[in-house]
Scaffold this active site. Structure first.
Site, PDB file in Angstrom:
ATOM      1  N   HIS A   1      -3.779  -4.841  -0.117  1.00 36.17           N
ATOM      2  CA  HIS A   1      -3.330  -5.432   1.143  1.00 36.17           C
ATOM      3  C   HIS A   1      -3.431  -6.953   1.033  1.00 36.17           C
ATOM      4  O   HIS A   1      -4.511  -7.510   1.224  1.00 36.17           O
ATOM      5  CB  HIS A   1      -4.209  -4.937   2.306  1.00 36.17           C
TER       6      HIS A   1
ATOM      7  N   CYS B   1       0.832  -1.208   0.000  1.00 36.25           N
ATOM      8  CA  CYS B   1       0.000   0.000   0.000  1.00 36.25           C
ATOM      9  C   CYS B   1       0.871   1.264   0.000  1.00 36.25           C
ATOM     10  O   CYS B   1       1.597   1.509  -0.951  1.00 36.25           O
ATOM     11  CB  CYS B   1      -1.002  -0.047   1.157  1.00 36.25           C
TER      12      CYS B   1
ATOM     13  N   GLU C   1      -2.470  -9.084   3.111  1.00 34.25           N
ATOM     14  CA  GLU C   1      -2.810  -9.619   4.436  1.00 34.25           C
ATOM     15  C   GLU C   1      -4.303  -9.530   4.735  1.00 34.25           C
ATOM     16  O   GLU C   1      -4.786 -10.130   5.699  1.00 34.25           O
ATOM     17  CB  GLU C   1      -1.986  -8.910   5.524  1.00 34.25           C
TER      18      GLU C   1
END
Length: 193
Positions: free
Chosen positions: A175, A77, A177
């Protein structure tokens, strides 16, 4: 394997640590240059505003260290955006790893883009076993235009880069994650490089 998440006060660090744990790895949070240099893999996270994040990097000397790293580095990001030449956000000079500038969405779309979007034109080992048009999670108001180092892209009023790659440096605008099993596969691919 030693995985270091760069700690400079701008990041979505806990969710990255949890994602590493789900994949069976421990990640260390550090701002120590020696520890970062000794890592097998480095994750350069970022959530927040570009100019204040760069101030924190400069204050700790990490702005000099990061571009010199030789092991695989993944910017996430804002981390990816800071690896570019500059950002319109706060008129910020970046690290200059990727030869491009970050610009603000102004194509009649709602800003920030928050939510799921498809990735396509996948051209990197980062996307091994990831299908075209998979959905990934994004939260951003600024983007990197499609350019030579683009290895994945999305459309949000304009085609833009969702991933970049140059030498040992990788970046994702999204992202991983927070991108479910697709994101976990992308993180696994990075860790297994």
């Amino acid at each position: 394997m030693k995985i270091v998440i760069i700690n400079y006060g701008a990041g979505n660090i806990q969710s990255i640590k949890f994602a590493m744990k789900r994949l069976g790895y421990e990640a260390v949070l550090s701002d120590d240059p020696e520890e970062i240099k000794a890592a097998d893999k480095v994750i350069f996270p970022g959530v927040g505003e570009a100019s204040s994040a760069m101030r924190k990097l400069r204050a700790s000397g990490l702005d000099i260290l990061v571009p010199q790293l030789k092991q695989p580095v993944l910017g996430i990001c804002l981390g990816m955006q800071l690896m570019c030449n500059s950002s319109e956000e706060g008129d910020t000079k970046g690290l200059g790893i990727f030869d491009t500038d970050v610009v603000r969405f102004n194509h009649g779309v709602k800003v920030p883009q928050i939510g799921w979007n498809q990735i396509e034109s996948l051209k990197s080992p980062l996307f091994k076993e990831v299908d075209e048009k998979e959905y990934i999670y994004l939260v951003h108001s600024y983007y990197v235009p499609v350019m030579a180092q683009t290895v994945a892209q999305s459309n949000y009023g304009v085609e833009y880069s969702t991933a970049l790659h140059k030498d040992n440096f990788y970046g994702t605008q999204f992202h991983p994650e927070k991108s479910s099993t697709v994101g976990e596969q992308i993180l696994r691919n990075f860790l297994e490089m």
